[in-house]
Design a protein around this motif. Structure first.
Motif, PDB file in Angstrom:
ATOM      1  N   ARG A  42       1.241   9.858  11.573  1.00 40.11           N
ATOM      2  CA  ARG A  42       0.584   8.600  11.198  1.00 40.11           C
ATOM      3  C   ARG A  42       0.684   8.304   9.707  1.00 40.11           C
ATOM      4  O   ARG A  42      -0.259   7.822   9.098  1.00 40.11           O
ATOM      5  N   LEU A  43       1.812   8.620   9.116  1.00 38.42           N
ATOM      6  CA  LEU A  43       1.948   8.409   7.683  1.00 38.42           C
ATOM      7  C   LEU A  43       3.268   7.749   7.356  1.00 38.42           C
ATOM      8  O   LEU A  43       4.213   7.816   8.129  1.00 38.42           O
ATOM      9  N   LYS A  44       3.305   7.144   6.190  1.00 40.47           N
ATOM     10  CA  LYS A  44       4.590   6.721   5.664  1.00 40.47           C
ATOM     11  C   LYS A  44       4.489   6.494   4.173  1.00 40.47           C
ATOM     12  O   LYS A  44       3.411   6.262   3.633  1.00 40.47           O
ATOM     13  N   MET A  45       5.619   6.595   3.512  1.00 41.63           N
ATOM     14  CA  MET A  45       5.646   6.371   2.072  1.00 41.63           C
ATOM     15  C   MET A  45       7.040   5.917   1.674  1.00 41.63           C
ATOM     16  O   MET A  45       8.034   6.466   2.143  1.00 41.63           O
ATOM     17  N   ASP A  46       7.091   4.910   0.806  1.00 42.90           N
ATOM     18  CA  ASP A  46       8.381   4.380   0.370  1.00 42.90           C
ATOM     19  C   ASP A  46       9.143   5.379  -0.483  1.00 42.90           C
ATOM     20  O   ASP A  46       8.559   6.177  -1.205  1.00 42.90           O
TER      21      ASP A  46
ATOM     22  N   VAL B 159      11.701   5.056  -3.450  1.00 41.11           N
ATOM     23  CA  VAL B 159      12.117   4.002  -4.372  1.00 41.11           C
ATOM     24  C   VAL B 159      13.079   4.576  -5.404  1.00 41.11           C
ATOM     25  O   VAL B 159      12.753   5.561  -6.057  1.00 41.11           O
TER      26      VAL B 159
ATOM     27  N   LEU C 264      -1.232   2.851   6.501  1.00 44.37           N
ATOM     28  CA  LEU C 264      -0.334   4.001   6.397  1.00 44.37           C
ATOM     29  C   LEU C 264       0.438   4.189   7.694  1.00 44.37           C
ATOM     30  O   LEU C 264       1.609   4.548   7.696  1.00 44.37           O
TER      31      LEU C 264
ATOM     32  N   THR D 218       8.010   9.241  -5.375  1.00 43.40           N
ATOM     33  CA  THR D 218       6.644   9.149  -4.849  1.00 43.40           C
ATOM     34  C   THR D 218       6.306  10.455  -4.142  1.00 43.40           C
ATOM     35  O   THR D 218       7.194  11.281  -3.918  1.00 43.40           O
TER      36      THR D 218
ATOM     37  N   PHE E 107       0.814  -1.218   0.000  1.00 42.47           N
ATOM     38  CA  PHE E 107       0.000   0.000   0.000  1.00 42.47           C
ATOM     39  C   PHE E 107       0.850   1.272   0.000  1.00 42.47           C
ATOM     40  O   PHE E 107       0.417   2.298  -0.496  1.00 42.47           O
ATOM     41  N   VAL E 108       2.023   1.224   0.603  1.00 36.77           N
ATOM     42  CA  VAL E 108       2.809   2.459   0.702  1.00 36.77           C
ATOM     43  C   VAL E 108       4.022   2.475  -0.217  1.00 36.77           C
ATOM     44  O   VAL E 108       4.996   3.164   0.024  1.00 36.77           O
ATOM     45  N   THR E 109       3.954   1.703  -1.303  1.00 35.86           N
ATOM     46  CA  THR E 109       5.081   1.714  -2.235  1.00 35.86           C
ATOM     47  C   THR E 109       4.895   2.773  -3.303  1.00 35.86           C
ATOM     48  O   THR E 109       5.723   2.904  -4.199  1.00 35.86           O
ATOM     49  N   GLY E 110       3.782   3.505  -3.242  1.00 40.86           N
ATOM     50  CA  GLY E 110       3.481   4.432  -4.313  1.00 40.86           C
ATOM     51  C   GLY E 110       2.464   3.817  -5.261  1.00 40.86           C
ATOM     52  O   GLY E 110       2.202   4.337  -6.339  1.00 40.86           O
TER      53      GLY E 110
ATOM     54  N   ILE F 182      -7.041   8.930  10.523  1.00 39.05           N
ATOM     55  CA  ILE F 182      -6.526   7.573  10.734  1.00 39.05           C
ATOM     56  C   ILE F 182      -6.840   7.103  12.145  1.00 39.05           C
ATOM     57  O   ILE F 182      -7.223   5.955  12.355  1.00 39.05           O
TER      58      ILE F 182
ATOM     59  N   TRP G 156      -9.204   6.968   2.914  1.00 43.54           N
ATOM     60  CA  TRP G 156      -8.067   6.654   2.043  1.00 43.54           C
ATOM     61  C   TRP G 156      -8.001   7.620   0.862  1.00 43.54           C
ATOM     62  O   TRP G 156      -6.958   8.174   0.548  1.00 43.54           O
TER      63      TRP G 156
END
Ligand code: HEM
Ligand SMILES: [Cu+2]
Ligand SMILES: [Cu+2]
Lengths: 602, 366
Positions: B250-254, B256, A421, B261, A349-352, B86, B155
């Motif tokens: 309360r968030l996160k994002m890869d 890459v 998330l 992103t 879900f959080v890979t973009g 969230i 979401w």
């Protein structure tokens, strides 16, 4: 296939096996009986014992890294004596820590809970419970074990190479796993890991195809699919999952090997590592994750479905009641198996990932909770108004349900992308999957081992040790994993070697000590089980009746120590389903008993 | 190994032997007493332990909650607007799953105790009941629909477009640290090219100096954000996959490599306010790397300072563009550096456009 055809094939097979059996009877040597055996029962034991050895190694690794997590400031000189520079100054080094967690995950997921579990119970139970002399192809079956053995050798040897084994987590995401410059563990250790896993996939496919064809083609007369015990249904779906998803993993690994050695760019793009600018452009690191989780998610069901089957069987036998909702149990296994292929991106879900695509995966993921819920309610109803015998196997079956509930419910948090998330890659995930998969599967497997040990070895495991084993394991499991949910709520990331420098997470340092202590205690209890296991093989109390648990299934119609071929005379014919417990005032009615004239239907 | 080490091992071994002997003895005793009697005794003990486990387990869960809940900071309002959503979702899920948890666990252990084997009863032959099965297919399905509904509603809000006027900050992960880049006055982040990354030339982000949008881009050592002002993060990685983890928001994002992103949020409280709320004078918003990235993964920490607009303005005014650091010989370089020597002319052009207040690029293109 029509019944006649089944019978025909069956008779052919019987004939062949019997002949084969007679021919070789006189010169069965140690090698053919214990090493290159083609008897499914012996192969089951080989898988079980190899799996046990791996479980000890994998468990020991977790004790080691829990030492680091529980006591990040302490030094233990004896560690340096054993591990040399990996534990310089008596302190586990970060590279060592990450190698340990990676190998722990790989070993437990694949070598113990996939090969050790399916290999043992599919091999032991399929022929015995469907009424066959052996597997469809005993030869391929033997090869399946020996490929697993080879995979084991390669994986084990990777522990001893100078740069250490793979260390990028059991999911080995590239680019970390693709570039030797990115990590010690991505050097030769990673190649060995990939080779070992490739051999493992071969073993798994050989086994799986064999299980499927045996279940479909070699059932005894009268054993229709709907009369199969749930163990067999569960193994059947497991094998199908494996056959359809392992090849995808295999392809993912092959591409990774290409990226590592042939200069391809499947997973690599725009990378600068240690100041070196790499030429690769246009690859996608995310592609690997799709390939991995396309197996990875079914894999978790490959682990849990067989134990669901074992637990259903053990629970019904010991509650002296039919399993509640047999068809719903089969249907939910089927639904889980289908859905298992449609949810893999919930790990991403959080890979973009495109949010719309993500939302589809949320829907499908939460759908999977419905068949899971059905199973739980059916187990509960099976216990309701039963007459429960708490054999060690039954205790473990009940523990399984408790753990499966706890861990299944946290899946509902994680499957909801909004919550993921926050919770992704935190200790909440660790708690979720250890409870729902790790512990549940182990409890289910123990239920199976305690229940079928008499069939395997003609002796009992010591029950008192079994009781202690169960209660210590259940309590420790909750003490270890329950508080981890709180760490996850605080956002505490997984795969950290030390938290003490983090303002946000260092207030869990005390808790980590408690968890580490419980982990060691639990490991001790498992060692006791292992001791009980090996001791009882040789010195356990002897089984004196054919059917010690008063069970209705076919395996208990064989002699106490069945030879190759299982039934000395003809294979019995089956007349009813596997769960006639407590019917018409009878304690149980064997599957081989013809239906009486005035017997009630159900 | 120390003496106490040996002692511990000896004690453990002894314990092991004792337990084993007792277990073995119990087997002989059972033969003497009769299997039936032993069975009944064991059955009663284990059935009793089932309720003990249930009761003690629930009490322990309560106690555990008491000890740990405050450490999760869930009791405080979340530090971002998304985080509020969230948290609401979390509570909805906790309540629904909590109810199911208590009902099923209590039934499980209670049934186990209540229906322990007894001579007086026989098991009830009850193979199926379609009505019940439909009920417990439908009820979970309904509950899950509610959860999916709420979940997706939030979401899409969270993953939707950032509001207009959101500030933009770039964050780049590498083994083992974070780099930040602010777009500067033009509000545009200049082009980057990984082949230009060169720490020795003071270009750790691979900024392409031929793109004038780069010339005012700032490269500070911490991330500063303005309270109540939405921010859009552009997330990159240079070597392996990392992940920008923001536990308080309360968030996160890869992050890459090769595939940037984005993620946006609105901080609710300044760092100073959070210090008060948490009662922790050392509170900081930490960025934790949440994707295994190598041996230093656990130390890959970043810091975010949330402050008022005034404080932020003061801070940003003190930052020097990376361009200036990388090209100390003057602003002449730009795209023209290779084609045009740094003559007086260019300097004049530079001076001219400064008066006009236009960006360099436009001035040069003319
Ligand atoms: C109620 C059904 C379930 C749902 C909705 C569910 C959902 C999820 C989700 C969304 C994740 C990803 C979490 C993350 O990485 O952020 C996850 C992780 C995981 N789940 Fe489940 N799950 C369920 C049941 C199970 C079962 C039955 C098993 C195994 C028997 C299992 C094993 C795992 C494992 C091993 C992981 C972690 C893999 C890793 O990242 O290392 N789950 N689950
Ligand atoms: Cu999954
Ligand atoms: Cu990292």
């Amino acid at each position: 296939m029509s019944n006649e055809a089944t019978v025909h094939v069956e008779q052919g097979a019987v004939h062949e096996v019997l002949e084969h059996h007679d021919e070789h009877h006189h010169h069965e040597t140690f090698i053919t009986k214990y090493v290159f055996s083609q008897d499914h029962k012996m192969i089951a034991k080989q898988f079980l014992i190899t799996g046990t050895i791996w479980a000890i190694i994998g468990g020991l690794m977790s004790v080691l890294f829990r030492i680091q997590l529980g006591y990040p400031d302490a030094t233990f000189p004896f560690l340096e004596d054993i591990f040399g520079h990996w534990a310089k100054g008596g302190k586990i080094q970060p590279e060592f820590y990450y190698a340990l967690v990676t190998m722990h995950g790989t070993i437990l997921v694949f070598f113990v809970l996939t090969a050790g579990l399916s290999g043992t119970f599919a091999n032991l139970l399929i022929p015995l419970q469907v009424g066959a002399r052996d597997m469809a192809s005993p030869m391929l079956n033997m090869l399946s074990y020996w490929f697993f053995f080879l995979a084991s050798i390669v994986m084990f040897s990777s522990l001893f190479v100078e740069t250490g084994p793979a260390a990028g987590g059991w999911t080995v995401y590239p680019p970390l796993s693709a570039l030797g410059d990115a990590s010690q563990g991505s050097k030769i250790g990673m190649d060995l890991w990939l080779v070992s896993m490739a051999l493992f996939v071969v073993s798994s496919l050989l086994g799986g195809l064999n299980y499927i064809s045996t279940i479909l083609n070699m059932r005894t007369k009268g054993m229709t699919m709907t009369r199969l015990p749930l163990t067999i249904w569960a193994i059947f779906f497991t094998a199908i999952l494996g056959v359809l998803s392992f090849p995808v993993l295999f392809s993912g690994f092959i591409l990774l090997l290409f990226d590592r050695h042939l200069g391809t760019s499947f997973y690599l793009s725009e990378i600068v590592i240690n100041g070196k600018i790499l030429p690769n452009e246009g690859g996608s690191a995310i592609l690997y994750q799709h390939l991995f989780w396309f197996l990875g998610h079914p894999e978790v069901y490959i682990i849990i479905l067989p134990t669901m089957g074992l637990v259903s069987e053990v629970m019904s036998v010991n509650a002296r009641k039919p399993i509640f909702g047999y068809m719903a149990m089969v249907g939910s296994l089927f639904a889980i198996a289908v859905l298992a292929f449609l949810v893999w991106a919930h790990h991403m879900f959080v890979t973009g990932l495109n949010p719309f695509l993500g939302s589809i995966f949320v829907l499908l993921t939460l759908l999977i909770a419905v068949p899971s819920a059905i199973k739980v309610f059916n187990w509960l109803t099976t216990l309701w108004r039963g007459n429960i015998r708490f054999t060690p196997a039954m205790l473990f079956a009940i523990g399984f349900v408790s753990m499966f509930i706890s861990g299944g419910l946290t899946g509902i948090f994680l499957g909801n992308s909004t919550l993921d998330l926050h919770l992704h890659d935190t200790y909440f995930v660790i708690a979720h999957f250890h409870i729902v998969m790790g512990i549940s599967a182990f409890l289910g497997m123990f239920a199976g081992v305690y229940h079928w040990f008499p069939k395997m070895y003609g002796r009992y495991l010591n029950s008192t040790l079994g009781y202690i084993h169960f209660w210590v394991t259940l309590v420790c499991a909750y003490v270890i994993f329950w508080p981890m949910h709180y760490e996850g709520f605080a956002g505490m990331p997984r795969r950290y070697y030390d938290y003490s420098s983090w303002e946000s997470f260092k207030n869990f340092v005390e808790l980590n000590k408690v968890i580490s202590f419980a982990a060691m205690l639990s490991f001790g209890a498992q060692l006791m089980f292992v001791f009980n296991f090996f001791y009882s093989i040789f010195h356990g109390r002897k089984v004196t009746t054919k059917n010690p648990w008063h069970s209705a299934t076919l395996e208990w119609t064989t002699p106490i120590n069945p030879g190759h071929g299982n039934w000395p005379g003809e294979i019995p014919e089956v007349h009813r389903w596997a769960y006639d417990y407590g019917k018409d005032g009878k304690d149980y009615i064997d599957q081989t008993t013809p239906v009486g004239k005035d017997e009630s239907g159900h | 190994m120390t003496a106490s080490g040996y002692l511990i091992i000896a004690i453990l071994a002894l314990l092991f032997v004792v337990i084993f002997q007792i277990a073995k003895a119990s087997e002989y005793v059972s033969v003497l007493k009769g299997e039936k009697k032993t069975f009944e005794q064991n059955n009663r003990i284990n059935a009793f332990l089932m309720v003990v486990f249930l009761v003690v387990g629930l009490a322990a869960a309560w106690w555990c909650n008491d000890l740990l809940y405050k450490k999760t900071l869930l009791g405080l309002p979340s530090a971002s607007e998304h985080g509020e959503k969230i948290d609401t979702m979390l509570w909805i899920t906790l309540i629904i799953t909590g109810i199911v948890f208590f009902i099923t666990q209590i039934l499980l252990f209670w049934f186990a105790y209540r229906y322990q084997a007894s001579e007086k009863r026989t098991a009830y032959y009850y193979p199926h009941n379609n009505f019940l099965e439909v009920i417990w297919t439908a009820v979970p399905a309904l509950a899950l629909t509610v959860l999916v509904g709420f979940g997706l509603y939030y979401w899409f809000k969270i993953t939707g477009e950032a509001p207009k006027g959101a500030m933009e900050v770039e964050i780049t992960g590498h083994q083992f640290g974070w780099e930040y880049r602010y777009p500067g006055k033009d509000s545009v982040l200049g082009r980057v090219n990984y082949k230009l990354i060169d720490a020795a030339k003071s270009n750790p982000l691979g900024q392409d100096w031929t793109d004038v949008a780069n010339q005012d881009d700032l490269h500070p050592s911490e991330m500063h954000l303005v309270v109540k002002r939405p921010v859009r993060l552009v997330i990159r990685a240079q070597d392996v996959i990392h992940d920008v983890g923001l536990p308080h928001f309360r968030l996160k994002m890869d992050a890459v490599p090769g595939i940037p992103t984005t993620m946006w949020f609105t901080p609710q409280f300044t760092t100073a306010e959070m210090r008060e709320k948490t009662g922790n004078p050392n509170f900081v918003y930490e960025i934790s790397c949440d994707q295994m990235c190598g041996k230093g993964h656990y130390s890959m920490k970043g810091t975010i300072i949330v402050e008022t607009q005034a404080e932020y303005d003061k801070w940003i005014a003190g930052q020097k563009p990376q361009y200036v650091t990388a090209n100390p010989n003057g602003a002449a370089a730009a795209g023209s550096a290779s084609t045009q020597p740094a003559t007086e002319n260019t300097n004049k052009a530079d001076a001219n456009q400064k008066q006009e207040g236009k960006p360099v690029a436009q001035a040069l293109k003319k």
